[in-house]
Design a protein around this motif. Sequence first.
Motif, PDB file in Angstrom:
ATOM      1  N   SER A  51      -2.026 -15.796  38.451  1.00 22.14           N
ATOM      2  CA  SER A  51      -1.954 -15.440  37.032  1.00 22.14           C
ATOM      3  C   SER A  51      -3.346 -15.144  36.475  1.00 22.14           C
ATOM      4  O   SER A  51      -3.533 -14.198  35.699  1.00 22.14           O
ATOM      5  CB  SER A  51      -1.313 -16.562  36.237  1.00 22.14           C
ATOM      6  OG  SER A  51      -0.067 -16.892  36.770  1.00 22.14           O
TER       7      SER A  51
ATOM      8  N   TYR B  14       4.190  -5.889  29.833  1.00 24.21           N
ATOM      9  CA  TYR B  14       2.946  -6.262  29.165  1.00 24.21           C
ATOM     10  C   TYR B  14       2.300  -5.062  28.488  1.00 24.21           C
ATOM     11  O   TYR B  14       1.659  -5.196  27.457  1.00 24.21           O
ATOM     12  CB  TYR B  14       1.971  -6.931  30.140  1.00 24.21           C
ATOM     13  CG  TYR B  14       1.537  -6.096  31.316  1.00 24.21           C
ATOM     14  CD1 TYR B  14       0.506  -5.200  31.198  1.00 24.21           C
ATOM     15  CD2 TYR B  14       2.159  -6.219  32.559  1.00 24.21           C
ATOM     16  CE1 TYR B  14       0.099  -4.447  32.278  1.00 24.21           C
ATOM     17  CE2 TYR B  14       1.765  -5.475  33.632  1.00 24.21           C
ATOM     18  CZ  TYR B  14       0.730  -4.579  33.501  1.00 24.21           C
ATOM     19  OH  TYR B  14       0.324  -3.840  34.572  1.00 24.21           O
ATOM     20  N   GLU B  39       0.574 -17.765  21.366  1.00 24.46           N
ATOM     21  CA  GLU B  39       1.158 -17.121  22.539  1.00 24.46           C
ATOM     22  C   GLU B  39       2.611 -17.534  22.722  1.00 24.46           C
ATOM     23  O   GLU B  39       3.478 -16.698  23.004  1.00 24.46           O
ATOM     24  CB  GLU B  39       0.340 -17.481  23.782  1.00 24.46           C
ATOM     25  CG  GLU B  39      -1.083 -16.981  23.712  1.00 24.46           C
ATOM     26  CD  GLU B  39      -1.905 -17.465  24.896  1.00 24.46           C
ATOM     27  OE1 GLU B  39      -1.386 -18.274  25.675  1.00 24.46           O
ATOM     28  OE2 GLU B  39      -3.057 -17.041  25.017  1.00 24.46           O
ATOM     29  N   THR B  40       2.870 -18.807  22.560  1.00 23.11           N
ATOM     30  CA  THR B  40       4.238 -19.282  22.718  1.00 23.11           C
ATOM     31  C   THR B  40       5.168 -18.597  21.720  1.00 23.11           C
ATOM     32  O   THR B  40       6.284 -18.196  22.060  1.00 23.11           O
ATOM     33  CB  THR B  40       4.295 -20.800  22.488  1.00 23.11           C
ATOM     34  OG1 THR B  40       3.100 -21.381  23.004  1.00 23.11           O
ATOM     35  CG2 THR B  40       5.500 -21.393  23.158  1.00 23.11           C
ATOM     36  N   ALA B  43       5.716 -15.039  22.682  1.00 18.83           N
ATOM     37  CA  ALA B  43       6.639 -14.990  23.819  1.00 18.83           C
ATOM     38  C   ALA B  43       8.077 -15.104  23.321  1.00 18.83           C
ATOM     39  O   ALA B  43       8.958 -14.374  23.762  1.00 18.83           O
ATOM     40  CB  ALA B  43       6.314 -16.117  24.792  1.00 18.83           C
ATOM     41  N   ARG B  44       8.280 -16.016  22.380  1.00 18.23           N
ATOM     42  CA  ARG B  44       9.624 -16.171  21.838  1.00 18.23           C
ATOM     43  C   ARG B  44      10.059 -14.897  21.107  1.00 18.23           C
ATOM     44  O   ARG B  44      11.137 -14.364  21.342  1.00 18.23           O
ATOM     45  CB  ARG B  44       9.643 -17.365  20.882  1.00 18.23           C
ATOM     46  CG  ARG B  44      11.030 -17.748  20.386  1.00 18.23           C
ATOM     47  CD  ARG B  44      10.973 -18.846  19.336  1.00 18.23           C
ATOM     48  NE  ARG B  44       9.995 -18.597  18.286  1.00 18.23           N
ATOM     49  CZ  ARG B  44      10.156 -17.698  17.299  1.00 18.23           C
ATOM     50  NH1 ARG B  44      11.248 -16.966  17.248  1.00 18.23           N
ATOM     51  NH2 ARG B  44       9.225 -17.546  16.384  1.00 18.23           N
ATOM     52  N   VAL B  48       9.894 -12.688  26.072  1.00 22.25           N
ATOM     53  CA  VAL B  48       9.346 -12.634  27.427  1.00 22.25           C
ATOM     54  C   VAL B  48       8.585 -13.924  27.686  1.00 22.25           C
ATOM     55  O   VAL B  48       8.474 -14.780  26.819  1.00 22.25           O
ATOM     56  CB  VAL B  48       8.384 -11.448  27.601  1.00 22.25           C
ATOM     57  CG1 VAL B  48       9.086 -10.129  27.326  1.00 22.25           C
ATOM     58  CG2 VAL B  48       7.164 -11.622  26.703  1.00 22.25           C
ATOM     59  N   ASN B  49       8.074 -14.016  28.867  1.00 23.25           N
ATOM     60  CA  ASN B  49       7.352 -15.216  29.244  1.00 23.25           C
ATOM     61  C   ASN B  49       5.921 -15.187  28.706  1.00 23.25           C
ATOM     62  O   ASN B  49       5.340 -14.134  28.466  1.00 23.25           O
ATOM     63  CB  ASN B  49       7.316 -15.325  30.766  1.00 23.25           C
ATOM     64  CG  ASN B  49       6.801 -16.675  31.183  1.00 23.25           C
ATOM     65  OD1 ASN B  49       5.603 -16.873  31.313  1.00 23.25           O
ATOM     66  ND2 ASN B  49       7.711 -17.608  31.381  1.00 23.25           N
ATOM     67  N   ARG B  50       5.379 -16.367  28.563  1.00 24.35           N
ATOM     68  CA  ARG B  50       4.026 -16.439  28.004  1.00 24.35           C
ATOM     69  C   ARG B  50       3.013 -15.695  28.871  1.00 24.35           C
ATOM     70  O   ARG B  50       2.086 -15.071  28.348  1.00 24.35           O
ATOM     71  CB  ARG B  50       3.601 -17.914  27.833  1.00 24.35           C
ATOM     72  CG  ARG B  50       2.314 -18.066  27.077  1.00 24.35           C
ATOM     73  CD  ARG B  50       2.159 -19.449  26.504  1.00 24.35           C
ATOM     74  NE  ARG B  50       1.732 -20.425  27.491  1.00 24.35           N
ATOM     75  CZ  ARG B  50       0.476 -20.824  27.655  1.00 24.35           C
ATOM     76  NH1 ARG B  50      -0.463 -20.314  26.891  1.00 24.35           N
ATOM     77  NH2 ARG B  50       0.167 -21.724  28.545  1.00 24.35           N
ATOM     78  N   SER B  51       3.179 -15.759  30.177  1.00 31.44           N
ATOM     79  CA  SER B  51       2.239 -15.050  31.053  1.00 31.44           C
ATOM     80  C   SER B  51       2.210 -13.563  30.717  1.00 31.44           C
ATOM     81  O   SER B  51       1.147 -12.934  30.713  1.00 31.44           O
ATOM     82  CB  SER B  51       2.645 -15.237  32.507  1.00 31.44           C
ATOM     83  OG  SER B  51       2.720 -16.603  32.819  1.00 31.44           O
ATOM     84  N   THR B  52       3.368 -13.017  30.456  1.00 29.18           N
ATOM     85  CA  THR B  52       3.439 -11.598  30.119  1.00 29.18           C
ATOM     86  C   THR B  52       2.681 -11.318  28.828  1.00 29.18           C
ATOM     87  O   THR B  52       1.907 -10.367  28.730  1.00 29.18           O
ATOM     88  CB  THR B  52       4.899 -11.169  29.972  1.00 29.18           C
ATOM     89  OG1 THR B  52       5.609 -11.573  31.139  1.00 29.18           O
ATOM     90  CG2 THR B  52       5.021  -9.684  29.806  1.00 29.18           C
ATOM     91  N   ARG B  54       0.266 -12.997  27.682  1.00 26.97           N
ATOM     92  CA  ARG B  54      -1.167 -13.133  27.928  1.00 26.97           C
ATOM     93  C   ARG B  54      -1.754 -11.851  28.492  1.00 26.97           C
ATOM     94  O   ARG B  54      -2.842 -11.434  28.097  1.00 26.97           O
ATOM     95  CB  ARG B  54      -1.436 -14.278  28.907  1.00 26.97           C
ATOM     96  CG  ARG B  54      -1.146 -15.644  28.323  1.00 26.97           C
ATOM     97  CD  ARG B  54      -1.763 -16.725  29.184  1.00 26.97           C
ATOM     98  NE  ARG B  54      -2.751 -17.458  28.429  1.00 26.97           N
ATOM     99  CZ  ARG B  54      -4.033 -17.540  28.726  1.00 26.97           C
ATOM    100  NH1 ARG B  54      -4.505 -16.923  29.788  1.00 26.97           N
ATOM    101  NH2 ARG B  54      -4.851 -18.209  27.974  1.00 26.97           N
TER     102      ARG B  54
END
Lengths: 241, 241
Positions: A51, B14, B39-40, B43-44, B48-52, B54
Amino acid sequence: MTDLFVPLDDHPAYRQIANVIEERIVGRSLRTGDALPSETDLARQFGVNRSTIREAIRELETHGLLGRARGEKRLRVTRPEPRRVSSSVSRALALHDVTFLELWEAMMAIEPVAAQYAAARRTAAQLQALLRAAARFRREVADTTAAVSAVVEFFTAVAAASGNQVLALSQAPLNLLLAPALTRMIDRVPQARARIHEAQDNITEAIKLRRSEQARTWMEKHIRDFKRGHELELTASLTEI
Amino acid sequence: MTDLFVPLDDHPAYRQIANVIEERIVGRSLRTGDALPSETDLARQFGVNRSTIREAIRELETHGLLGRARGEKRLRVTRPEPRRVSSSVSRALALHDVTFLELWEAMMAIEPVAAQYAAARRTAAQLQALLRAAARFRREVADTTAAVSAVVEFFTAVAAASGNQVLALSQAPLNLLLAPALTRMIDRVPQARARIHEAQDNITEAIKLRRSEQARTWMEKHIRDFKRGHELELTASLTEI
DNA sequence: AGTGGCAAAATTGTCCAACAGTCCGATTAT
DNA sequence: ATAATCGGACTGTTGGACAATTTTGCCACT
């Protein structure tokens, strides 16, 4: 007043890694076209998680230092294309609310010089590109969006023909800023289209005949016209209310 | 010849997310200084996921659209600073192996015009900055690195005083390219330092007295000198082998 | 009311593990 | 040799987890 000491904050691992890879690229130890190791591999080499690597890569990708050819999976070292980097410059300028006058002054500084060098150094292919752009403007003169994009293409072609990458890259952002202003102007000022057409012909002709001075002065007139057109547009938009 | 069919790919999540946020920023619906959601939260919102998230954020951050003040945690909308974006331009140019001549031609197009406008519009503070840069060059003339950086500072100050952000941003990358070339030159050409000093004085004086034409022509001479210096340096480095 | 201090909640940086889709190269079939 | 096929290697994306640090809300104190 510039600060004497600054950050030291570059800490996050993804940024450090981005910097390391970037140095490799500008230091030519990773050369254009080389494929980057896989993310998993990089993660192993740097001793971080995938990541983290991905975030670092994203940074280099948006700088245009990494990229992949259509439908390719592996990332490769790329030379930053003028379009990519210039679009980021013009976005920056747009956010700084540049005025038309600022844009115009910069165009006035750069475009005539570009035309001058273009006349001296243009290749046959570059002349063709110029002719095509001019032809496209004539053909699509009725469709505002297409016409504006043809104007941009014309300027780009001149800059490319100048054989000077620095001028070309300095000029590119101006185009993107010009587009919206030109769109309004071309719609409101009736004679604009005809004048642009005429100017493009004169400039193209001068470049074709390798007349540097003429190319330069015609381009100057062309750009001056933009300012007149902009002023006309302002008065037009005032009376129309 | 433009292709008939093209993309149909390039839609990683992303990137899409980065684009959406970018549009919000450029469209001013997210204004400079506003703090971005966490970020959280993002994401919500995007599902999508937080990694995305980021990865998307990393992209905007390197464009200079997002950033955080020293020691701050939350990201906020930032206006891209000229330094940041211009450094990416000059990196691009460096990778394209621009020649000194290309750089010089671009400087010749931009710097004199900047000086001209600076004479007309400079504020008292900008004049001070100019004087400081010139003074710094005089003071540190012996230390090559410092002297070169003072020259860069001088050009930057002139561009800033021009009151034209477009010119300033077009000029900034040139500085970074100039530095290495100038470093070599200033070491090999004995009279370089004295000539730079003299030119800076003349330019500063003209800008101080608001003499546009003089500022312009002195700057032209100054830049011309660079070319002579560069040629001298080439012959010097040849004979020295 | 204003200020300072502190603990709790929130947020970022980083890690681990996993899976679907797809591109690439090698192997096999035509 | 060319075409079809298969397995492995990667990327895009997800879920969850944890330490470190920042932010916030609260409470006592002046």
